[in-house]
Motif scaffolding. Structure first.
Motif, PDB file in Angstrom:
ATOM      1  N   THR A 156      57.287  41.278  39.004  1.00  0.00           N
ATOM      2  CA  THR A 156      57.466  39.845  38.774  1.00  0.00           C
ATOM      3  C   THR A 156      58.835  39.585  38.172  1.00  0.00           C
ATOM      4  N   SER A 157      59.398  38.433  38.510  1.00  0.00           N
ATOM      5  CA  SER A 157      60.644  37.997  37.870  1.00  0.00           C
ATOM      6  C   SER A 157      60.375  36.895  36.851  1.00  0.00           C
ATOM      7  N   ALA A 158      59.132  36.401  36.805  1.00  0.00           N
ATOM      8  CA  ALA A 158      58.776  35.321  35.883  1.00  0.00           C
ATOM      9  C   ALA A 158      59.800  34.181  35.976  1.00  0.00           C
ATOM     10  N   SER A 159      60.144  33.809  37.207  1.00  0.00           N
ATOM     11  CA  SER A 159      61.199  32.821  37.423  1.00  0.00           C
ATOM     12  C   SER A 159      60.847  31.455  36.847  1.00  0.00           C
ATOM     13  N   GLY A 160      59.559  31.099  36.862  1.00  0.00           N
ATOM     14  CA  GLY A 160      59.165  29.819  36.282  1.00  0.00           C
ATOM     15  C   GLY A 160      59.411  29.784  34.785  1.00  0.00           C
ATOM     16  N   THR A 161      59.167  30.915  34.138  1.00  0.00           N
ATOM     17  CA  THR A 161      59.421  31.008  32.697  1.00  0.00           C
ATOM     18  C   THR A 161      60.913  30.926  32.411  1.00  0.00           C
ATOM     19  N   TRP A 162      61.718  31.638  33.213  1.00  0.00           N
ATOM     20  CA  TRP A 162      63.173  31.589  33.057  1.00  0.00           C
ATOM     21  C   TRP A 162      63.670  30.140  33.170  1.00  0.00           C
ATOM     22  N   SER A 163      63.199  29.449  34.189  1.00  0.00           N
ATOM     23  CA  SER A 163      63.619  28.067  34.394  1.00  0.00           C
ATOM     24  C   SER A 163      63.236  27.192  33.209  1.00  0.00           C
ATOM     25  N   ASN A 164      62.008  27.362  32.714  1.00  0.00           N
ATOM     26  CA  ASN A 164      61.583  26.546  31.579  1.00  0.00           C
ATOM     27  C   ASN A 164      62.440  26.800  30.343  1.00  0.00           C
ATOM     28  N   ILE A 165      62.647  28.075  30.023  1.00  0.00           N
ATOM     29  CA  ILE A 165      63.395  28.409  28.807  1.00  0.00           C
ATOM     30  C   ILE A 165      64.842  27.950  28.896  1.00  0.00           C
ATOM     31  N   TYR A 166      65.497  28.275  30.017  1.00  0.00           N
ATOM     32  CA  TYR A 166      66.934  28.049  30.102  1.00  0.00           C
ATOM     33  C   TYR A 166      67.334  26.682  30.643  1.00  0.00           C
ATOM     34  N   SER A 167      66.439  26.011  31.342  1.00  0.00           N
ATOM     35  CA  SER A 167      66.784  24.700  31.909  1.00  0.00           C
ATOM     36  C   SER A 167      66.148  23.543  31.163  1.00  0.00           C
ATOM     37  N   LYS A 168      64.958  23.789  30.602  1.00  0.00           N
ATOM     38  CA  LYS A 168      64.191  22.674  30.042  1.00  0.00           C
ATOM     39  C   LYS A 168      64.006  22.743  28.536  1.00  0.00           C
ATOM     40  N   VAL A 169      64.174  23.930  27.961  1.00  0.00           N
ATOM     41  CA  VAL A 169      63.953  24.050  26.517  1.00  0.00           C
ATOM     42  C   VAL A 169      65.264  24.205  25.750  1.00  0.00           C
ATOM     43  N   LEU A 170      65.985  25.292  25.974  1.00  0.00           N
ATOM     44  CA  LEU A 170      67.154  25.572  25.140  1.00  0.00           C
ATOM     45  C   LEU A 170      68.223  24.488  25.189  1.00  0.00           C
ATOM     46  N   PRO A 171      68.584  23.927  26.366  1.00  0.00           N
ATOM     47  CA  PRO A 171      69.594  22.854  26.352  1.00  0.00           C
ATOM     48  C   PRO A 171      69.149  21.644  25.529  1.00  0.00           C
TER      49      PRO A 171
END
Length: 492
Positions: A81-96
């Motif tokens: 798994t790349s857990a791409s949905g998690t990556w997107s959430n953390i880096y696109s929707k949370v941290l910024p």
């Protein structure tokens, strides 16, 4: 709490759609992709909390399979798994957006508000490390300065997360002259800063427990921290779904199965822990763990034992008979309005029990503990029973559970934590901490493998790999499937 969230759901969904536009879907998108001046930090906090919880859910759909809570159609074992949905959430929707909240909190002198943002940031960046090891952090979200974010050392990022929690704790334990409060935008605690303080301590203890192997913390550190953590189920970090919004475990396991679409069903590992197979009941009063029928249903013939699916099998249970156990419509975790849970009081008690057990000289196979460990172990079980809403008195009195202080082993603690933490990514971290030991997780065995020529045959998956979408746009990131069987630094 449910009423509060119901009243603000329109605000939250509006904010999500407002901030999660197409330009926000990549780690290098600047935090000012929207007009920051037009946003109040209260407009952003709700979506940040929502996406934090969902980041964990997205990873759990695979890590939960690795931990053998469930399989695809019951038996299907997950692969790389790349857990791409998690990556997107953390880096696109949370941290910024956390960056924006923290800046606005500083401008307004909102000390406690900013402290909550730090807690959420710490949760996300530590979780990123647990998924991918080395991750973007120092340069993430700064594309005009850094066209490709470097991967920061995972251990350093994890220590930064711990530092953020310490800063948040110190701030929340001090006065805030601004008197700026959180209200309806706080989807977790409804603006209760005291609960956020206890959450910070509990997350810190969770991190310290994982750092004991390679991060320099001790069991005594964990015990000191958890003393200030959660005090009851009222402190549970969970996101409830209002009327008209559906819990994903309900939609993916109940509705999908009822319409002959893809679904998950429970694995033998958890069912056998609860039906008396792995831990036989001794009193003659208890047939199954009372939480079992509160979560699942037995679709076999009357009198058939509960049978879960073998992970990687073809539909059989561990006794060779066809599996018959499925998620229950109306079950605690599979109602339409069931919460998504990040961390609970029950887990806090199992953290305390394990730390006390280890501090007392315990090992993976030793027998006997001190009173602190045993009391916390029993309290964790009680908290889990109470949360799910079942009577656990007979179960807790059974000699297979009430083993006594002199009879307590690490596998007893981890068995109860495993059951209480169903659908929680922390279980996969626990398994990695102990190298998937069957001494610690009784009955645990590698997934069955019909394809004996699989590249990863005979090996446990141990992490997520970097998403291909990120490797395509960031020259510092490589898409390497083989890394899926290499531990992140915490567990090496």
């Amino acid at each position: 709490m449910k009423k509060i969230i119901k009243n603000i759901v329109i605000l939250v969904l509006f904010a999500v759609s407002f901030t999660a536009c197409d330009d926000y879907l990549d780690v290098n998108t600047p935090s000012d992709a929207q007009n920051v001046a037009d946003l109040n930090m209260k407009d952003i906090m709700g979506p940040v909390m929502l996406n934090t919880v969902y980041a964990n859910y997205y990873t759990q759909t695979t890590f939960g399979n690795y931990a053998q809570y469930f399989g695809s159609y019951g038996s299907g074992a997950a692969g790389v798994t790349s857990a791409s949905g998690t990556w997107s959430n953390i880096y696109s929707k949370v941290l910024p957006n956390i960056k924006v909240i923290r800046e606005k909190a500083t401008e307004q002198g909102a000390l406690h508000y900013g402290a909550v943002a730090k807690i959420i940031e710490a949760i996300n960046i530590s979780f990123a490390v647990e998924n991918w090891d080395n991750v973007p952090y120092s340069q993430a979200g700064l594309p005009f300065e850094f066209s490709s974010s470097v991967l920061d050392d995972g251990q350093q990022v994890y220590n930064q997360a711990l530092a953020l929690l310490n800063e948040a704790i110190s701030t929340l334990e001090s006065a805030d002259p601004s008197l700026i409060s959180m209200g309806a935008e706080d989807l977790i605690y409804g603006g209760d800063y005291n609960k956020w303080l206890r959450a910070a301590y509990t997350f810190k203890a969770r991190m310290q427990l994982k750092m004991m192997k390679n991060g320099g913390t001790t069991a005594a550190d964990v015990l000191t921290t958890i003393t200030n953590g959660f005090t009851s189920n009222a402190d549970n970090f969970e996101l409830f779904f209002p009327e008209g919004k559906i819990n994903p475990y309900y939609s993916n396991n109940i509705l999908s199965r009822s319409t002959a679409n893809f679904y998950y069903a429970p694995n033998d590992q958890i069912v056998s822990m609860m039906n008396g197979t792995t831990y036989p009941f001794e009193s003659g009063v208890v047939d199954v763990d009372p939480r079992l029928p509160a979560m699942f249903e037995n679709e076999g013939a009357d009198g058939d034992p509960w049978r879960g699916f073998m992970n990687g099998g073809t539909g059989e249970s561990s006794d060779g008979e066809p599996a018959n156990t499925y998620y229950k419509d109306g079950g605690y975790y599979t109602r339409a309005d069931s919460p998504l849970i990040l961390i609970t009081y029950a887990e806090a008690m199992f953290i305390k029990a394990e730390a006390a057990f280890l501090a007392n000289g315990g090992s993976t196979t030793s027998v006997g503990a001190n009173a602190t460990a045993y009391t916390a172990y029993m309290e964790g079980i009680s908290a889990s029973m109470s949360k799910i809403g079942v009577n656990g008195s007979d179960y807790m009195a059974d000699a297979s559970v009430d083993v006594g202080q002199a009879g307590l082993m690490l596998n007893h603690i981890m068995k109860e934590k495993y059951i209480a933490n169903i659908h929680n990514t922390e279980t996969f971290s626990d398994m990695r901490r102990y190298n998937f030991s069957s001494d610690v997780f009784k009955g645990l065995a590698l997934r069955l493998e019909e394809d004996s020529e699989s590249e990863y045959s005979g090996q446990w998956f141990r992490r997520a790999i970097y998403p291909l979408s990120e490797a395509d746009t960031n020259s510092n990131v490589e898409y390497v499937e083989e890394s899926s069987i290499i531990d992140v630094w915490l567990f090496r």
